[in-house]
Every structure is written in C-alpha cells, then in structure tokens.
Design an enzyme around this catalytic site. Structure first.
Site, short mmCIF file in Angstrom:
data_model
loop_
_atom_site.label_atom_id
_atom_site.label_comp_id
_atom_site.label_asym_id
_atom_site.label_seq_id
_atom_site.Cartn_x
_atom_site.Cartn_y
_atom_site.Cartn_z
N LYS A 204 0.88 -1.19 0.00
CA LYS A 204 0.00 0.00 0.00
C LYS A 204 0.91 1.22 0.00
O LYS A 204 1.41 1.63 1.04
CB LYS A 204 -0.90 -0.03 1.25
N GLU A 279 9.58 1.03 10.98
CA GLU A 279 10.71 1.95 10.83
C GLU A 279 10.12 3.35 10.90
O GLU A 279 9.41 3.79 10.00
CB GLU A 279 11.41 1.68 9.49
N CYS A 313 14.29 9.69 7.33
CA CYS A 313 14.22 9.19 8.71
C CYS A 313 15.55 9.30 9.44
O CYS A 313 15.60 9.57 10.63
CB CYS A 313 13.75 7.74 8.70
N GLU A 410 10.44 15.01 15.46
CA GLU A 410 10.94 14.88 14.10
C GLU A 410 10.27 15.94 13.24
O GLU A 410 9.05 15.93 13.06
CB GLU A 410 10.61 13.47 13.57
P1 NAI Z 1 2.20 8.53 7.75
O1 NAI Z 1 2.85 7.71 8.78
O2 NAI Z 1 0.77 8.97 7.97
O3 NAI Z 1 2.26 7.81 6.31
C1 NAI Z 1 3.04 6.66 6.02
C2 NAI Z 1 2.17 5.58 5.40
O4 NAI Z 1 1.22 5.13 6.35
C3 NAI Z 1 1.36 6.01 4.17
O5 NAI Z 1 1.32 4.96 3.22
C4 NAI Z 1 -0.01 6.23 4.74
O6 NAI Z 1 -1.04 6.07 3.78
C5 NAI Z 1 -0.08 5.12 5.78
N1 NAI Z 1 -1.09 5.32 6.84
C6 NAI Z 1 -1.51 6.50 7.37
N2 NAI Z 1 -2.43 6.28 8.32
C7 NAI Z 1 -2.59 4.93 8.42
C8 NAI Z 1 -3.39 4.06 9.24
N3 NAI Z 1 -4.23 4.54 10.15
N4 NAI Z 1 -3.26 2.72 9.08
C9 NAI Z 1 -2.40 2.21 8.17
N5 NAI Z 1 -1.64 2.98 7.37
C10 NAI Z 1 -1.73 4.32 7.47
O7 NAI Z 1 3.11 9.82 7.53
P2 NAI Z 1 2.63 11.33 7.27
O8 NAI Z 1 1.42 11.65 8.08
O9 NAI Z 1 2.52 11.50 5.81
O10 NAI Z 1 3.90 12.15 7.80
C11 NAI Z 1 3.92 12.65 9.12
C12 NAI Z 1 5.26 12.47 9.76
O11 NAI Z 1 5.63 11.10 9.79
C13 NAI Z 1 6.41 13.15 9.06
O12 NAI Z 1 6.48 14.50 9.37
C14 NAI Z 1 7.57 12.36 9.62
O13 NAI Z 1 7.90 12.85 10.89
C15 NAI Z 1 7.03 10.96 9.75
N6 NAI Z 1 7.41 10.12 8.61
C16 NAI Z 1 8.50 9.31 8.75
C17 NAI Z 1 8.95 8.57 7.68
C18 NAI Z 1 10.14 7.69 7.79
O14 NAI Z 1 10.86 7.51 6.82
N7 NAI Z 1 10.39 7.09 8.92
C19 NAI Z 1 8.29 8.64 6.37
C20 NAI Z 1 7.11 9.47 6.34
C21 NAI Z 1 6.72 10.19 7.43
#
Ligand code: NAI
Ligand code: MG
Length: 511
Positions: A204, A279, A313, A410
């Site tokens: 996904k 992660e 990250c 972060e």
């Molecule tokens: P997110 O964690 O919401 O998105 C990552 C993935 O999770 C996307 O595919 C999204 O569709 C999915 N997702 C979102 N809500 C979900 C749920 N309830 N159940 C299952 N899957 C779900 O990240 P977001 O909101 O776009 O970014 C917010 C913060 O997250 C960023 O500012 C950063 O701090 C962190 N982040 C960290 C990353 C990393 O590489 N460790 C990558 C992206 C975001």
C-alpha cells in the site's frame, strides 16, 4: 537561490525527453490496482489526485483502494502463497525473478527517476542514483539470500537427546505500507525482503506518491512474477492502510512512516498477532569532536539535512559540536545552506527540492516558529519561498535546548539544530545529550580518537552508529537498519532483514 522566488518546474530540463514523455504518457491515464496479476479499478470506482510538489499542480490520479480491494489482494496473495506456484518454486528461480526485476528497474531507470522526482520532489541527481539505483541494488542483494536462509543444528539439554534442528519458513502474506519520502526504494525494498524469504505481499503506497510503485507493478508483471505474489493497492492510509493492518489474512505488516501510525498499526496487528517491523524515523545526533575532520563533518552533516529536503528518517538533525569548534561548524553549515540551490526537482542544477505537500510545509514552518519562540537563534533560512511549490529555506537553529520541541520532535524538513557541548564531565555530558531523545535511529560521530569512538559506540542508544562519515544513504546493502526506542522495531538489511520475514520451526527427530 534561497530567498528568491522559485519558478515552476521545467519538465525535461535534465531528464532525457524520451524518459519524460514515457513518464507523462504513464500518468495520462488513472493508475489502477495491481491485484492477482490484473490491472483493475477500485471496487468503489473512486480515484484520488496526486500532485507535483514543485508546482502544487495535479499530475495524475490513482484508484482509491478500499477494504474490498485490500481483501481481494490479500486473498490473491494467500492463494499464491498456499497453492500457487510460489511456494513450490525453487529458491534459485525466485532469485532469478528478483534479478530480472532489478534489470527492468535499471533499464527504465531514467523514466522511474523522472516520475519519482516529479511526484516526490527529490532532485533528479539523487533519485536516479539513490532511489532508483538503490531499489535495484536491494533486489540484487536480497536475491543472494534466497538459498542462504538457515536455521541451526540444536542439542537439547536432556540426556540421550534426539537430533534437533531449526528451520526458517516464510511468514506468509506480508502487508507493506510505505511512505512518500522514498516511494520506489521503500516499495521495492519491502518486496525484495518478502519475496526473498518466500512470502507473498500486498503493498500500500503512500497516497501522496503512488506513481513509481504502480509503474513498478508493470515491471513486476514484465519480469514474470506469478500472479498474486506481489500486489499493489493504492489508496488512503486511514482506509486502505488500516484495512491491510487489520486484515486477519495478513501474517506480517512491514511499515515505514510516522510513530503515530506505527503505534496504530501495532494495536491493529495485536488482534491477529501479526508480526510487525516498524521503521519510524528519528532525531539523530551528529557529534563533532575537535580532533575529527571538522570540515568534512560539517559538510556531510549539512548535506545530510539537504538530502530529501530533510524528509529522511535518518537525517542528523541534532548536531552537537564541541565548544572549541562550535563557531567554525556553525559558519561552515551556514555557508553551505545559503549556497544550496533550492528549486524544482526536475531542474538539472537543483540540489534541494520542495517539501512533499502544503500541509507538511506548514508543519515544518510551525516547528521553526516554535524554535524561534523558545529562543533559538535562527542563523540562516527560516522562511518559506514564494511560489506555487512547497519550498522552505534550509534553516539552522543555534543553541536550541534539549527540552524544546525542535530538539525533541521529528520535523521532517530542512531544519537542523546546532548546539555546543563541553567535555568538562568527560564523555558523560555528550552521551547524555545524544541519548536525550525518544528516538534512537542513527548516531554519527566524528573523532580520530579510537577510545572516544569505542566508548560512544557502546553507550549511545541507536540502531546504527556511524563513525567518520561511514554508512548512510549510498552505503549499499548489507548493513541492518532500524531503530531503538520510538524509532521502531526490527531491522531491514543484512541477514536480519530477510530473517524478519521468516518463522522459526523447531524440529526434533527421534529414532
Ligand atoms: P504517515 O505515517 O501517515 O504515512 C506513512 C504511510 O502510512 C502512508 O502509506 C499512509 O497512507 C499510511 N497510513 C496513514 N495512516 C494509516 C493508518 N491509520 N493505518 C495504516 N496505514 C496508514 O506519515 P505522514 O502523516 O505523511 O507524515 C507525518 C510524519 O511522519 C512526518 O512528518 C515524519 O515525521 C514521519 N514520517 C517518517 C517517515 C520515515 O521515513 N520514517 C516517512 C514518512 C513520514
Ligand atoms: Mg499521517
């Protein structure tokens, strides 16, 4: 060009026009779901738009997968795992398919990099090598594991014990939920680990960046993977992502993203006791001692925050410079940050692209404001750049205190805190500063003193400790990567990566 307006993207500026026209042709039709080897619309018929963050303009639409689509994909993956050709396929044949997919990624590398830069906003110069090259490399590296997934020979403590051993078996159906900061690399990376272990998978992708994951689906079909082994379902996190995390037919969730969503996934996974690898990002320290290569340290630290506009990250966002060299480090970083060419991802000279979305840009700006309000010195940057795209200036905050939000949370933008330390208390002070975080992903240390390096390696709580610039993006495959504390659970890379997609089965053989 920080401080000036950023003009709109100039598609094709540095990509070959062939790659650009292929990519634009691909985006001309709504992207579909790849389920059981077929391309289908969402059951609801719904789609969503996605944009180019360099311009803020819509560049395409994708099927908005929902629970019924996830269910179909999970069933297809289950069938391929239990009855399909996948479990019966010799390991070498799985490796051959992985190699073919890696070759297909390379053969379409220009187009993939163009799509990745257009949709994700990272400069072409990094997407081609780090994202696209890295994706192919992860497939090739893990293809080497397929016939080297071993258990142990075991001896029980009982007298006259039987011959026993452990074997590793694929976990089953994996749900991979991937973020927007490295869409192709993350999707390919999780697929590589799953299929190397003998699992089947439903991916996904993030709703902001579905383009390259869907294009990858076409290459997967072309490489000859049997139907149902790899399925790709685009859609929103709270809908398609949540449906995957909740689905009782999924044996493991592999997730990269925010800590908040990681927690939600763990909670959902608990119902059916799914395995999880998470992660979740970090607030990684960079520690610079006066005896280290201070110039290289400062340059590497600065470029580490420019990489992916800080949406990375492992970004080293807390720089601790020894007081003797603090001013020097600050000046070096300031000089680099003010010279960075910020601009549209597809322009050849761009060194740093936009932030992924308006919302994420606002989030970054609100952290800078909070830092200012707390009393941080804004050494450079601190402003968004005018124009349609979501551009922020590379920003240095000096003298931030450990309790402020800019030092604890972060930010996921081009913002770095630079703080001095002394060695009055030996290494205790700097170790305490480095560990004063809920996260523990990577720590970077610059020193020529082996004794100092050894002590820091043992006492810093982080999944990786990189000394004098080793490790990091571009360091290749083979190094396990993941976090302590809120940075997550489990490791990708090395034998730990592929083993986390397996279960141990203990076998005791009597006479
Ligand atoms: P997110 O964690 O919401 O998105 C990552 C993935 O999770 C996307 O595919 C999204 O569709 C999915 N997702 C979102 N809500 C979900 C749920 N309830 N159940 C299952 N899957 C779900 O990240 P977001 O909101 O776009 O970014 C917010 C913060 O997250 C960023 O500012 C950063 O701090 C962190 N982040 C960290 C990353 C990393 O590489 N460790 C990558 C992206 C975001
Ligand atoms: Mg979110």
């Amino acid at each position: 060009m920080t401080g000036a307006a950023v003009p709109g993207a100039a598609p094709g500026a540095s990509a070959s026009s062939d790659a650009a026209s292929k990519a634009l042709r691909f985006l001309a039709k709504p992207l579909q779901l790849f389920i059981d080897g077929e391309w289908v619309a969402a059951a609801s018929g719904e789609t969503f738009d996605f944009e180019d963050p360099s311009t803020g303009r819509v560049i395409g639409s994708a099927a908005a997968g929902g629970a019924p689509d996830i269910d179909r994909a999970v069933r297809a993956a289950r069938k391929a795992f239990e009855e399909g050709p996948w479990p019966a396929l010799p390991a070498a044949e799985r490796a051959r398919l992985m190699m073919r997919l890696a070759d297909a990624i390379d053969a379409n590398g220009e187009e993939l990099a163009y799509l990745e830069s257009l949709n994700g906003g990272n400069p072409l110069r990094s997407t081609r090598s780090v994202d696209v090259g890295g994706a192919a490399e992860r497939l090739r590296y893990n293809a080497g594991w397929v016939n080297k997934i071993f258990g142990d020979t075991l001896l029980s403590s009982a007298r006259g014990s039987t011959l026993s051993c452990s074997i590793r078996e694929p976990i089953g159906v994996v749900g991979a939920i991937t973020p927007w900061n490295a869409p192709l690399f993350m999707a390919t990376g999780k697929i590589a680990l799953a299929v190397a272990a003998g699992c089947t998978v439903v991916v996904k992708p993030a709703e902001l960046t579905p383009a390259t994951a869907v294009r990858l689906g076409e290459l997967i079909a072309q490489a000859g993977f049997p139907a149902g082994v790899i399925n790709i379902v685009t859609g929103f996190g709270a809908v398609a992502g949540a449906a995957l995390a909740e689905h009782p037919g999924v044996d493991k969730i592999a997730f990269t993203g925010s800590t908040a969503v990681g927690r939600a996934i763990m909670t959902q996974a608990a119902q059916s006791m799914k395995r999880v690898t998470l992660e979740l990002g970090g607030k990684s320290p960079v520690i610079i001692f006066p005896d280290g290569d201070v110039e290289t340290a400062a340059r590497t630290a600065a470029m580490g925050v420019i990489f992916k506009s800080g949406q990375f990250c492992a970004a080293g966002t807390r720089i601790f410079a020894h007081r003797k060299i603090f001013d020097q480090v600050l000046q070096l970083i300031e000089r680099l940050f003010t010279a960075v060419k910020v601009g549209p991802a597809l322009r050849a000279e761009t060194e740093m692209g936009p932030i992924i979305s308006r919302k994420q840009l606002e989030r970054v700006m609100s952290y800078i404001e909070a830092g200012r309000a707390d009393g941080a010195q804004v050494i450079c940057g601190g402003q968004r750049l005018p124009g349609e795209g979501h551009f922020a200036q590379p920003t240095v905050l000096a003298h931030a205190r450990p309790e402020w939000s800019v030092m604890r949370e972060e930010i996921f933008g081009p913002v770095v805190c630079v703080t001095p330390f002394d060695d009055a208390a030996g290494l205790d002070e700097i170790i305490a500063l480095a560990n004063d975080s809920d996260y523990g992903l990577v720590a970077r240390v610059w020193t020529r003193d082996l004794g100092v390096a050894h002590r820091l390696i043992r006492r810093i709580k982080a999944g990786s400790v990189n000394i004098n610039g080793a490790g990091g993006p571009g360091a290749g495959e083979g190094l396990p990567f993941g976090g302590f504390k809120l940075s997550g659970i489990g490791r990708e890379g090395g034998h730990e990566g592929v083993e986390s997609y397996t279960e141990i089965k203990t076998v005791a053989i009597g006479y």
